[in-house]
Design a protein around this motif. Structure first.
Motif, PDB file in Angstrom:
ATOM      1  N   ASP A 163      -0.860 -11.247  40.084  1.00  0.00           N
ATOM      2  CA  ASP A 163      -1.057  -9.801  40.029  1.00  0.00           C
ATOM      3  C   ASP A 163      -2.515  -9.393  39.833  1.00  0.00           C
ATOM      4  O   ASP A 163      -2.827  -8.202  39.868  1.00  0.00           O
ATOM      5  CB  ASP A 163      -0.223  -9.196  38.893  1.00  0.00           C
ATOM      6  N   TYR A 164      -3.417 -10.368  39.623  1.00  0.00           N
ATOM      7  CA  TYR A 164      -4.798 -10.019  39.296  1.00  0.00           C
ATOM      8  C   TYR A 164      -5.771 -10.862  40.109  1.00  0.00           C
ATOM      9  O   TYR A 164      -5.474 -11.999  40.492  1.00  0.00           O
ATOM     10  CB  TYR A 164      -5.048 -10.217  37.798  1.00  0.00           C
ATOM     11  N   SER A 165      -6.939 -10.289  40.369  1.00  0.00           N
ATOM     12  CA  SER A 165      -7.962 -10.960  41.174  1.00  0.00           C
ATOM     13  C   SER A 165      -9.004 -11.648  40.304  1.00  0.00           C
ATOM     14  O   SER A 165     -10.102 -11.963  40.778  1.00  0.00           O
ATOM     15  CB  SER A 165      -8.649  -9.939  42.085  1.00  0.00           C
ATOM     16  N   MET A 166      -8.694 -11.902  39.046  1.00  0.00           N
ATOM     17  CA  MET A 166      -9.650 -12.502  38.124  1.00  0.00           C
ATOM     18  C   MET A 166      -9.833 -13.990  38.393  1.00  0.00           C
ATOM     19  O   MET A 166     -10.793 -14.600  37.944  1.00  0.00           O
ATOM     20  CB  MET A 166      -9.187 -12.279  36.683  1.00  0.00           C
ATOM     21  N   ILE A 167      -8.874 -14.598  39.099  1.00  0.00           N
ATOM     22  CA  ILE A 167      -8.959 -16.014  39.442  1.00  0.00           C
ATOM     23  C   ILE A 167      -9.408 -16.108  40.899  1.00  0.00           C
ATOM     24  O   ILE A 167      -8.791 -15.510  41.785  1.00  0.00           O
ATOM     25  CB  ILE A 167      -7.604 -16.706  39.242  1.00  0.00           C
ATOM     26  N   PRO A 168     -10.477 -16.844  41.204  1.00  0.00           N
ATOM     27  CA  PRO A 168     -11.068 -16.846  42.551  1.00  0.00           C
ATOM     28  C   PRO A 168     -10.299 -17.629  43.605  1.00  0.00           C
ATOM     29  O   PRO A 168     -10.766 -17.757  44.733  1.00  0.00           O
ATOM     30  CB  PRO A 168     -12.450 -17.468  42.308  1.00  0.00           C
ATOM     31  N   HIS A 169      -9.138 -18.161  43.285  1.00  0.00           N
ATOM     32  CA  HIS A 169      -8.365 -18.928  44.263  1.00  0.00           C
ATOM     33  C   HIS A 169      -6.877 -18.727  43.988  1.00  0.00           C
ATOM     34  O   HIS A 169      -6.485 -18.342  42.887  1.00  0.00           O
ATOM     35  CB  HIS A 169      -8.716 -20.414  44.176  1.00  0.00           C
ATOM     36  N   PRO A 170      -6.028 -18.976  44.971  1.00  0.00           N
ATOM     37  CA  PRO A 170      -4.578 -18.789  44.765  1.00  0.00           C
ATOM     38  C   PRO A 170      -4.027 -19.746  43.709  1.00  0.00           C
ATOM     39  O   PRO A 170      -4.480 -20.880  43.573  1.00  0.00           O
ATOM     40  CB  PRO A 170      -3.979 -19.102  46.145  1.00  0.00           C
ATOM     41  N   VAL A 171      -3.052 -19.256  42.948  1.00  0.00           N
ATOM     42  CA  VAL A 171      -2.348 -20.077  41.959  1.00  0.00           C
ATOM     43  C   VAL A 171      -0.875 -20.065  42.352  1.00  0.00           C
ATOM     44  O   VAL A 171      -0.243 -19.008  42.374  1.00  0.00           O
ATOM     45  CB  VAL A 171      -2.531 -19.523  40.531  1.00  0.00           C
ATOM     46  N   PRO A 172      -0.305 -21.229  42.681  1.00  0.00           N
ATOM     47  CA  PRO A 172       1.067 -21.259  43.215  1.00  0.00           C
ATOM     48  C   PRO A 172       2.148 -20.842  42.227  1.00  0.00           C
ATOM     49  O   PRO A 172       3.188 -20.333  42.624  1.00  0.00           O
ATOM     50  CB  PRO A 172       1.248 -22.713  43.645  1.00  0.00           C
ATOM     51  N   PHE A 173       1.906 -21.031  40.920  1.00  0.00           N
ATOM     52  CA  PHE A 173       2.925 -20.724  39.921  1.00  0.00           C
ATOM     53  C   PHE A 173       2.335 -19.852  38.819  1.00  0.00           C
ATOM     54  O   PHE A 173       1.156 -19.952  38.498  1.00  0.00           O
ATOM     55  CB  PHE A 173       3.491 -22.003  39.296  1.00  0.00           C
ATOM     56  N   ASN A 174       3.187 -19.001  38.264  1.00  0.00           N
ATOM     57  CA  ASN A 174       2.797 -18.238  37.084  1.00  0.00           C
ATOM     58  C   ASN A 174       3.181 -19.018  35.841  1.00  0.00           C
ATOM     59  O   ASN A 174       4.132 -19.799  35.844  1.00  0.00           O
ATOM     60  CB  ASN A 174       3.492 -16.877  37.086  1.00  0.00           C
ATOM     61  N   LEU A 175       2.430 -18.811  34.766  1.00  0.00           N
ATOM     62  CA  LEU A 175       2.744 -19.504  33.511  1.00  0.00           C
ATOM     63  C   LEU A 175       4.049 -18.978  32.938  1.00  0.00           C
ATOM     64  O   LEU A 175       4.882 -19.738  32.454  1.00  0.00           O
ATOM     65  CB  LEU A 175       1.607 -19.301  32.505  1.00  0.00           C
ATOM     66  N   PHE A 176       4.248 -17.671  33.014  1.00  0.00           N
ATOM     67  CA  PHE A 176       5.450 -17.036  32.496  1.00  0.00           C
ATOM     68  C   PHE A 176       6.538 -17.110  33.557  1.00  0.00           C
ATOM     69  O   PHE A 176       6.444 -16.484  34.608  1.00  0.00           O
ATOM     70  CB  PHE A 176       5.146 -15.583  32.128  1.00  0.00           C
ATOM     71  N   ASP A 177       7.562 -17.922  33.325  1.00  0.00           N
ATOM     72  CA  ASP A 177       8.694 -18.083  34.232  1.00  0.00           C
ATOM     73  C   ASP A 177       8.223 -18.478  35.632  1.00  0.00           C
ATOM     74  O   ASP A 177       8.418 -17.741  36.606  1.00  0.00           O
ATOM     75  CB  ASP A 177       9.499 -16.780  34.288  1.00  0.00           C
ATOM     76  N   PRO A 178       7.583 -19.638  35.794  1.00  0.00           N
ATOM     77  CA  PRO A 178       6.988 -20.035  37.075  1.00  0.00           C
ATOM     78  C   PRO A 178       7.989 -20.176  38.215  1.00  0.00           C
ATOM     79  O   PRO A 178       7.613 -19.994  39.385  1.00  0.00           O
ATOM     80  CB  PRO A 178       6.325 -21.375  36.751  1.00  0.00           C
ATOM     81  N   PHE A 179       9.235 -20.490  37.933  1.00  0.00           N
ATOM     82  CA  PHE A 179      10.225 -20.690  38.987  1.00  0.00           C
ATOM     83  C   PHE A 179      11.188 -19.521  39.135  1.00  0.00           C
ATOM     84  O   PHE A 179      12.167 -19.595  39.881  1.00  0.00           O
ATOM     85  CB  PHE A 179      11.001 -21.984  38.729  1.00  0.00           C
ATOM     86  N   GLY A 180      10.948 -18.449  38.416  1.00  0.00           N
ATOM     87  CA  GLY A 180      11.764 -17.248  38.569  1.00  0.00           C
ATOM     88  C   GLY A 180      13.174 -17.372  38.038  1.00  0.00           C
ATOM     89  O   GLY A 180      14.077 -16.656  38.498  1.00  0.00           O
ATOM     90  N   PHE A 181      13.395 -18.230  37.058  1.00  0.00           N
ATOM     91  CA  PHE A 181      14.741 -18.421  36.529  1.00  0.00           C
ATOM     92  C   PHE A 181      15.287 -17.162  35.852  1.00  0.00           C
ATOM     93  O   PHE A 181      16.490 -16.943  35.821  1.00  0.00           O
ATOM     94  CB  PHE A 181      14.762 -19.582  35.535  1.00  0.00           C
ATOM     95  N   SER A 182      14.402 -16.359  35.273  1.00  0.00           N
ATOM     96  CA  SER A 182      14.854 -15.179  34.525  1.00  0.00           C
ATOM     97  C   SER A 182      14.963 -13.926  35.387  1.00  0.00           C
ATOM     98  O   SER A 182      15.456 -12.903  34.917  1.00  0.00           O
ATOM     99  CB  SER A 182      13.893 -14.907  33.356  1.00  0.00           C
ATOM    100  N   LYS A 183      14.508 -14.010  36.614  1.00  0.00           N
ATOM    101  CA  LYS A 183      14.389 -12.818  37.449  1.00  0.00           C
ATOM    102  C   LYS A 183      15.716 -12.105  37.664  1.00  0.00           C
ATOM    103  O   LYS A 183      15.788 -10.873  37.633  1.00  0.00           O
ATOM    104  CB  LYS A 183      13.774 -13.204  38.800  1.00  0.00           C
ATOM    105  N   ASN A 184      16.766 -12.850  37.869  1.00  0.00           N
ATOM    106  CA  ASN A 184      18.053 -12.243  38.189  1.00  0.00           C
ATOM    107  C   ASN A 184      19.044 -12.242  37.027  1.00  0.00           C
ATOM    108  O   ASN A 184      20.229 -11.966  37.217  1.00  0.00           O
ATOM    109  CB  ASN A 184      18.681 -12.971  39.390  1.00  0.00           C
ATOM    110  N   LYS A 185      18.564 -12.544  35.843  1.00  0.00           N
ATOM    111  CA  LYS A 185      19.458 -12.534  34.688  1.00  0.00           C
ATOM    112  C   LYS A 185      19.756 -11.105  34.253  1.00  0.00           C
ATOM    113  O   LYS A 185      18.969 -10.192  34.472  1.00  0.00           O
ATOM    114  CB  LYS A 185      18.834 -13.300  33.523  1.00  0.00           C
ATOM    115  N   SER A 186      20.898 -10.933  33.610  1.00  0.00           N
ATOM    116  CA  SER A 186      21.271  -9.605  33.123  1.00  0.00           C
ATOM    117  C   SER A 186      20.405  -9.233  31.931  1.00  0.00           C
ATOM    118  O   SER A 186      19.776 -10.085  31.294  1.00  0.00           O
ATOM    119  CB  SER A 186      22.745  -9.592  32.700  1.00  0.00           C
TER     120      SER A 186
END
Length: 240
Positions: A163-186
């Motif tokens: 979400d931010y341009s502070m890192i000068p190169h792409p980062v494949p995973f986020n530190l917070f929930d890198p695989f999106g396990f929580s995305k679809n939870k209730s």
């Protein structure tokens, strides 16, 4: 312990931390009422217990709500680090390590050096600095990106790298929930995950301190006597 910290920290954040959208009830504006509600859910027997009256204090000229947000964020963050450290300690104590060399000259990970603190001592200064500086970067990014947890943000929520341009190169995973396990939870599942994270973090802080204490002072933790090796080094001096 530090060798496993970084990779396990990522996993711990995803496994125990619900997504930010589910934690609106923990926003700074809720203040003391939210703190009491979370306390009752995390420990229905003890409920809200604040003998030092930290929930009624203020720090650095901030409001009470902002101070509570700081304390809540600190607890969640320290709990995550402790969970990673506790698991990492057990993993390294049993000889598990990365199979590839730690340096270009073919030097392996120092799994044969002994206990986790002794493995840390066996690292080269360059390796130690890489770990410390990377953790420092993660800390800087969490404070600099997004809405700060003391200014209306969500305590414990780690900003997404994407979400931010502070890192000068792409980062494949986020530190917070890198695989999106929580995305679809209730919402209920995410709220329950928050309480579990807090409780697991508190227990992990006791656990990792127990390991280190028993290594430094034999018999200080009777349940661990004979299970962890004595350590003559200094755990609070990373470059000693």
């Amino acid at each position: 312990m530090k060798l496993s910290l970084i990779s396990l920290l990522i996993g711990s954040a995803a496994a125990f931390a619900p997504a930010p959208s589910a934690r609106t009830s923990t926003a700074v504006n809720a203040g003391l009422d939210d703190l009491k509600s979370i306390a009752e859910k995390s420990n229905p027997v003890l409920k809200f217990y604040d003998p030092l009256e930290l929930s009624s204090t203020t720090i650095w000229g901030n409001s009470n709500d902002e101070t509570i947000a700081f304390l809540r964020h600190s607890e969640i963050k320290h709990g995550r680090v402790a969970m990673a450290a506790f698991v990492g300690y057990i993993v390294q104590s049993n000889g598990f390590h990365f199979p590839w060399p730690i340096a270009f000259d073919g030097t392996p990970f120092p799994y044969a050096a002994g206990s986790p603190p002794e493995q840390w001592d066996a690292l080269s200064p360059a390796a130690k600095w890489q770990i410390i500086l990377f953790i420092g970067f993660l800390e800087w990014f969490s404070e600099a990106a997004g809405t700060h947890y003391m200014r209306g943000g969500v305590p414990g929520a780690y900003p997404k790298f994407s979400d931010y341009s502070m890192i000068p190169h792409p980062v494949p995973f986020n530190l917070f929930d890198p695989f999106g396990f929580s995305k679809n939870k209730s919402e209920e599942a995410k709220a329950s995950g928050l309480i579990k994270e807090i409780n697991n973090g508190r227990l992990a802080m006791i656990g990792i301190l127990g390991f280190i204490s028993e290594q430094r002072v034999e018999g200080s933790v009777p349940l661990l006597k004979g299970l962890v090796a004595h350590y003559d080094g200094e755990t609070m001096a990373p470059f000693a």
